[in-house]
Write a protein that holds these residues in place. Structure first.
Motif, PDB file in Angstrom:
ATOM      1  N   TYR A  35      12.216   3.292  -6.544  1.00 11.23           N
ATOM      2  CA  TYR A  35      11.285   2.166  -6.415  1.00 11.23           C
ATOM      3  C   TYR A  35      12.024   0.830  -6.512  1.00 11.23           C
ATOM      4  CZ  TYR A  35       7.555   5.593  -7.084  1.00 11.23           C
ATOM      5  OH  TYR A  35       6.711   6.659  -6.944  1.00 11.23           O
ATOM      6  N   TRP A  42      13.477  -4.798   0.254  1.00 16.94           N
ATOM      7  CA  TRP A  42      12.491  -5.756   0.758  1.00 16.94           C
ATOM      8  C   TRP A  42      12.895  -7.191   0.461  1.00 16.94           C
ATOM      9  CZ3 TRP A  42       8.416  -8.107  -2.524  1.00 16.94           C
ATOM     10  CH2 TRP A  42       7.569  -8.932  -1.783  1.00 16.94           C
ATOM     11  N   TRP A  50       5.738  -3.068   5.307  1.00 13.88           N
ATOM     12  CA  TRP A  50       5.011  -1.833   5.614  1.00 13.88           C
ATOM     13  C   TRP A  50       5.908  -0.601   5.494  1.00 13.88           C
ATOM     14  CZ3 TRP A  50       6.577   1.284   9.614  1.00 13.88           C
ATOM     15  CH2 TRP A  50       7.449   0.708  10.552  1.00 13.88           C
ATOM     16  N   LEU A  53       6.390   0.095   1.815  1.00 10.51           N
ATOM     17  CA  LEU A  53       5.208   0.722   1.245  1.00 10.51           C
ATOM     18  C   LEU A  53       5.122   2.202   1.612  1.00 10.51           C
ATOM     19  CD1 LEU A  53       2.534  -2.081   1.779  1.00 10.51           C
ATOM     20  CD2 LEU A  53       3.686  -1.413  -0.348  1.00 10.51           C
TER      21      LEU A  53
END
Length: 370
Positions: A35, A42, A50, A53
């Motif tokens: 994560y 990002w 997107w 995600l």
């Protein structure tokens, strides 16, 4: 409260299983580094949100599903092929995107259901293939990836296999103790059966022979037949006395052994037990009676209380057994429990009392002539 009661009342074996499972869950937290890696991609490298995600959702699915295989392995279930397939696909997809953290965890999950040699071979092949892919992609530092993947794979696979092995050894030890207890009971039953066979077999054979002789002599010599029947009567009485002696010896319980056994059972149930007993001068009848009271008291502690501490003292034929954890009113004693024991103690010239006392404790007190 139900959760605390479940934790409190669980057996030691169950608690060990929980410990193993939750330790394995900690080992499965390695993919959580993914994560942070997605966040860096990002913020620092401009990867579309997107796409980040999607990676986070895949990683979340992987994290949730990865908690199941070890629990299945601990229970001895079949290989969860569907879970391994889904997590494997996710791990490969994440690895293709440069996420190295999920693949070692998946290899550890797979290693739970295959041979050790197969697990080692699959781990080695995965490291080689991933680093060949990384070198062809050209966007990765290959030596660093080799080091990171090798370390994480070794730790994940080795720790999870060691955890499973430790659980299996625990189960073998537990089953071994149960088997020894059953064997001891079986041996005692065989000894009892052998003693009765040796005793009654001979006596009943003598009774049968003498009865047959008396039957043959009944018409020709009634006096001799009567004498034979008197012998049969005396032999039957003698056999009855011998049987009663054998049964009495089996019914007699060693007080010290009962105290030791009760202490072990209570501590196995997470009840701290303190024993202070002076039993050397007590006669055999008193020791047997007090042993019966101690055993019944320990049963009540386990069945009718949530005790954490239990104290057993014996001095001059007076037994006091107190425990905490009594909540609510205490009902009438069962006829086959303490009420029946109270009658036996009174028949022996003693007294037995069992009632709550100050401080939320319950006191069982038996005084028997010493």
């Amino acid at each position: 409260m139900k959760v605390f009661d479940r934790l409190r009342n669980a057996s030691k074996l169950t608690k060990v299983r929980w410990l193993m499972v939750y330790c394995a869950d900690l080992l499965l937290l390695v993919p959580l580094f993914g994560y942070y890696d997605l966040y860096l991609r990002w913020r620092e490298f401009g990867v579309p949100l997107w796409l980040v995600l999607i990676g986070a959702v895949l990683l979340l699915i992987f994290n949730v599903l990865s908690t199941r295989p070890f629990r299945i392995a601990v229970r001895g279930g079949k290989r969860p092929a569907a879970i391994l397939a889904i997590t494997g696909v996710i791990a490969v997809l994440l690895a293709a995107a440069g996420q190295v953290f999920a693949l070692p965890t998946w290899l550890a999950l797979l290693a739970l259901f295959v041979r050790v040699r197969t697990a080692i071979a699959v781990c080695a092949v995965s490291i080689v293939l991933f680093n060949v892919y990384a070198s062809l992609a050209g966007n990765f530092t290959v030596p660093l990836l080799i080091f990171v993947q090798t370390v994480f794979t070794t730790i994940s696979v080795g720790a999870l296999l060691a955890n499973l092995k430790l659980w299996r050894l625990t189960m073998e030890a537990y089953e071994g103790e149960e088997a020894m207890a059953k064997l001891a009971v079986s041996e005692e039953r065989l000894r009892f059966a052998r003693d009765l066979n040796d005793l009654l077999g001979r006596s009943l054979t003598d009774v049968a022979v003498r009865t047959e002789q008396a039957e043959r002599r009944l018409r020709g010599d009634p006096e001799a037949a009567a004498a034979e029947m008197f012998e049969v009567r005396d032999l039957s009485r003698r056999s009855l006395r011998e049987v009663r002696t054998v049964v009495q010896n089996y019914r007699a319980m060693d007080l010290d052994e009962v105290l030791s056994s009760v202490r072990a059972v209570l501590e196995a149930a997470d009840v701290r037990c303190t024993v202070r007993a002076d039993t050397g001068s007590l006669p055999a009848e008193t020791r047997t009676l007090l042993a019966t009271v101690v055993r019944e008291g320990a049963t009540n502690v386990l069945k009718h209380s949530r005790a954490e501490r239990c104290t057993i003292t014996i001095e001059n034929g007076v037994l006091e057994m107190s425990n905490d954890g009594v909540s609510g009113p205490v009902g009438e004693h069962a006829p086959i429990g303490l009420a029946g024991l109270a009658q036996r103690v009174r028949a022996a010239g003693g007294t037995l009392e069992a009632e709550p006392v100050a401080g939320g404790r319950y006191l069982l007190r038996a005084a028997v002539p010493a």
